[in-house]
Scaffold this motif. Structure first.
Motif, mmCIF file in Angstrom:
data_model
loop_
_atom_site.group_PDB
_atom_site.id
_atom_site.type_symbol
_atom_site.label_atom_id
_atom_site.label_comp_id
_atom_site.label_asym_id
_atom_site.label_seq_id
_atom_site.Cartn_x
_atom_site.Cartn_y
_atom_site.Cartn_z
ATOM 1 N N GLU A 47 -0.607 -9.807 -11.759
ATOM 2 C CA GLU A 47 -0.479 -8.681 -10.839
ATOM 3 C C GLU A 47 -1.257 -8.932 -9.552
ATOM 4 O O GLU A 47 -2.173 -9.742 -9.499
ATOM 5 N N GLN A 48 -0.875 -8.190 -8.511
ATOM 6 C CA GLN A 48 -1.570 -8.260 -7.232
ATOM 7 C C GLN A 48 -2.335 -6.952 -7.019
ATOM 8 O O GLN A 48 -1.752 -5.877 -7.067
ATOM 9 N N PHE A 49 -3.643 -7.048 -6.778
ATOM 10 C CA PHE A 49 -4.478 -5.853 -6.662
ATOM 11 C C PHE A 49 -5.106 -5.683 -5.285
ATOM 12 O O PHE A 49 -5.868 -4.749 -5.070
ATOM 13 N N GLY A 50 -4.807 -6.594 -4.373
ATOM 14 C CA GLY A 50 -5.394 -6.489 -3.039
ATOM 15 C C GLY A 50 -5.067 -5.173 -2.358
ATOM 16 O O GLY A 50 -5.927 -4.561 -1.709
ATOM 17 N N CYS B 224 -19.238 3.668 -2.744
ATOM 18 C CA CYS B 224 -18.599 2.383 -2.437
ATOM 19 C C CYS B 224 -18.667 1.420 -3.612
ATOM 20 O O CYS B 224 -19.497 1.551 -4.505
ATOM 21 N N ARG B 225 -17.781 0.448 -3.594
ATOM 22 C CA ARG B 225 -17.744 -0.603 -4.604
ATOM 23 C C ARG B 225 -17.574 -1.957 -3.907
ATOM 24 O O ARG B 225 -17.086 -2.036 -2.791
ATOM 25 N N HIS B 226 -17.964 -3.020 -4.599
ATOM 26 C CA HIS B 226 -17.848 -4.373 -4.057
ATOM 27 C C HIS B 226 -16.409 -4.853 -4.278
ATOM 28 O O HIS B 226 -16.000 -5.068 -5.426
ATOM 29 N N PRO B 227 -15.621 -5.028 -3.211
ATOM 30 C CA PRO B 227 -14.205 -5.417 -3.376
ATOM 31 C C PRO B 227 -14.009 -6.713 -4.137
ATOM 32 O O PRO B 227 -13.072 -6.839 -4.934
ATOM 33 N N MET C 153 0.834 -1.205 0.000
ATOM 34 C CA MET C 153 0.000 0.000 0.000
ATOM 35 C C MET C 153 0.868 1.253 0.000
ATOM 36 O O MET C 153 0.605 2.207 -0.748
ATOM 37 N N LEU C 154 1.910 1.260 0.814
ATOM 38 C CA LEU C 154 2.803 2.419 0.878
ATOM 39 C C LEU C 154 3.516 2.632 -0.453
ATOM 40 O O LEU C 154 3.715 3.769 -0.892
ATOM 41 N N ALA C 155 3.898 1.522 -1.096
ATOM 42 C CA ALA C 155 4.578 1.636 -2.388
ATOM 43 C C ALA C 155 3.650 2.207 -3.456
ATOM 44 O O ALA C 155 4.080 2.976 -4.321
ATOM 45 N N LEU C 156 2.373 1.852 -3.393
ATOM 46 C CA LEU C 156 1.414 2.333 -4.388
ATOM 47 C C LEU C 156 1.074 3.803 -4.186
ATOM 48 O O LEU C 156 0.834 4.537 -5.140
ATOM 49 N N ILE C 157 1.039 4.237 -2.929
ATOM 50 C CA ILE C 157 0.660 5.621 -2.644
ATOM 51 C C ILE C 157 1.634 6.602 -3.276
ATOM 52 O O ILE C 157 1.247 7.611 -3.862
ATOM 53 N N GLY C 158 2.941 6.293 -3.177
ATOM 54 C CA GLY C 158 3.951 7.125 -3.820
ATOM 55 C C GLY C 158 3.849 8.584 -3.419
ATOM 56 O O GLY C 158 3.875 8.926 -2.227
ATOM 57 N N HIS C 159 3.686 9.468 -4.419
ATOM 58 C CA HIS C 159 3.600 10.900 -4.147
ATOM 59 C C HIS C 159 2.177 11.360 -3.865
ATOM 60 O O HIS C 159 1.929 12.558 -3.730
ATOM 61 N N ILE D 211 -6.677 0.202 -0.200
ATOM 62 C CA ILE D 211 -6.506 1.654 -0.124
ATOM 63 C C ILE D 211 -7.828 2.349 -0.407
ATOM 64 O O ILE D 211 -8.225 3.291 0.295
ATOM 65 N N TYR D 212 -8.537 1.886 -1.434
ATOM 66 C CA TYR D 212 -9.814 2.502 -1.789
ATOM 67 C C TYR D 212 -10.833 2.340 -0.657
ATOM 68 O O TYR D 212 -11.540 3.289 -0.296
ATOM 69 N N VAL D 213 -10.918 1.138 -0.097
ATOM 70 C CA VAL D 213 -11.874 0.873 0.985
ATOM 71 C C VAL D 213 -11.543 1.734 2.207
ATOM 72 O O VAL D 213 -12.433 2.343 2.823
ATOM 73 N N LEU D 214 -10.258 1.797 2.559
ATOM 74 C CA LEU D 214 -9.842 2.571 3.721
ATOM 75 C C LEU D 214 -10.085 4.063 3.512
ATOM 76 O O LEU D 214 -10.614 4.755 4.397
ATOM 77 N N LEU D 215 -9.729 4.570 2.334
ATOM 78 C CA LEU D 215 -9.945 5.986 2.049
ATOM 79 C C LEU D 215 -11.439 6.305 2.004
ATOM 80 O O LEU D 215 -11.860 7.384 2.446
#
Length: 208
Positions: free
Chosen positions: A173-176, A156-159, A112-118, A181-185
């Motif tokens: 790819e891994q999308f979890g 909201c969306r269905h994960p 998650m931290l790697a995806l957030i980036g800038h 991130i979307y659910v938490l935000l």
């Protein structure tokens, strides 16, 4: 929309029956609408995308329609049993769900931290969620108990459906992490909206 969302909407003051009915209708519509959305995305992206209707049916049945039908059947035909097991099951769910969320967040934190980036992805998600809340709220008027339900449902969306679409088109790819991130935000963005909704409700009720 996520199966647990109606309970959150009900706690926020939304119409519980409206929330459950909306969840069931959207679950059924997802079977038809999701493949159509994939076709639209395919033409926009300019690359082949796929999503079997059977996959959507399986997700919708397992996560939404079958549990809902089972609960309705038990309450209709064995109300005494439901009265005895409802509170213990609710308590177990309240304990297990936060534990599962914490475990998922800890396991996915590095990704998650790697995806957030800038922060670009957070800004895009924030705008998407905010617009969803605003559009749903407006379309649910003039009944504020419907507005809060439709606002949260629109944002909201269905994960599981999102993960199925991603896995079908990008199997390597891994999308979890991105879905988490979307659910938490989404939970964070909803906080000020729900606070505003409660203030509006109190103002409309006036002094007791």
């Amino acid at each position: 929309m996520p199966p647990l969302l109606p309970r959150k909407e009900s706690k926020a003051g939304g119409d519980e029956h409206y929330a459950l009915g909306l969840m069931a209708i959207l679950a059924l519509l997802a079977i038809v609408v999701t493949p159509l959305e994939i076709m639209i995305l395919q033409s926009v992206a300019g690359r082949p995308l796929e999503m079997a209707s059977g996959t959507v049916v399986r997700v919708v049945l397992i996560s939404t329609l079958l549990p809902l039908a089972a609960g309705m059947s038990l309450r209709a035909f064995i109300p005494g049993l439901v009265a005895r097991i409802e509170r213990p099951i609710a308590l177990i769910a309240k304990v297990l769900l936060p534990v599962a969320v914490v475990v998922l967040l800890v396991a996915a934190a590095p990704a998650m931290l790697a995806l957030i980036g800038h922060g670009g992805i957070l800004i895009a998600m924030f705008i998407f969620l905010s617009v969803g809340l605003a559009v749903g709220h407006v379309l649910g008027r003039p009944d504020r108990n419907h507005s809060v339900v439709l606002a949260l449902s629109t944002a909201c969306r269905h994960p599981a459906i999102a993960l199925s679409i991603a896995a079908a088109n990008f199997p390597g790819e891994q999308f979890g992490a991105i879905i988490l991130i979307y659910v938490l935000l989404g939970a964070i963005v909803a906080v000020p909206y729900l606070a505003w909704h409660r203030r509006q409700s109190r103002t409309a009720l006036g002094p007791a």
